[in-house]
Design a protein around this motif. Structure first.
Motif: not given
Length: 193
Positions: A15-28, A61-69
């Protein structure tokens, strides 16, 4: 047509979600959502890569710059679908509005069916599933269902560059393979309008 299409294996679904980098990058990097991830908010997961690109503007989009699989267990996904309520009232499924509202309040998950998108993000004539997770479902998602998290922002940007250049065949060749996801009729019967 209301059918789940996704990248999946014998034991997982992506599944996919998109987050701010400070959340998305840490999660990845860690394979888990950081403490700043809000567990008390509904979080929406999307099995469709292109629907995610439509929603996040290819990660622009602002707040959705990091796309996660996010690879999650199939068991968790089915648990969520079995406990879901449609996010809109359908008289044939729910009866009156009051009954639907009660079901919606009790359900830990919600389903929306939105038009699937093509590479130009134009709507297609069939629907794509979005699954909203709240309360117990959000906690299970974060703590139990996640098998792996990958930052696919570079892939999104690469595909988008080909789309902008008019190279749709090259863009399509990079898309994650999404095929019909096998679900018993009983799992989706209460979620098909």
């Amino acid at each position: 047509m209301f059918r789940v299409r996704a990248h999946h294996t014998d034991s997982t679904i992506t599944v996919y979600q998109a987050y701010r980098p400070e959340i998305g990058r840490v999660a990845a990097r860690t394979g888990r959502f950081p403490s700043s991830w809000k567990r008390d908010r509904m979080t929406w997961i999307k099995p469709s890569f292109l629907w995610m690109m439509y929603r996040c503007g290819w990660g622009g989009k602002e707040g959705q710059e990091t796309v996660l699989a996010i690879e999650i267990s199939r068991a968790g996904f089915v648990w969520a679908l079995r406990r879901a309520c449609l996010s809109h009232h359908v008289p044939a499924l729910h009866g009156d509005q009051a009954s639907w509202r009660r079901q919606l309040r009790r359900a830990p998950t919600r389903v929306q069916w939105d038009p699937e998108r093509d590479l130009r993000l134009d709507p297609l004539p069939y629907r794509s599933l979005q699954l909203g997770l709240a309360g117990e479902a959000a906690a299970r998602y974060a703590d139990e269902w996640i098998v792996g998290i990958e930052d696919v922002t570079p892939l999104a940007r690469q595909i988008y560059a080909h789309v902008r250049a008019g190279e749709l065949d090259r863009a399509a060749g990079l898309l994650p393979e999404e095929r019909p996801y096998p679900l018993g009729a009983d799992v989706l019967a209460h979620l098909r309008p």
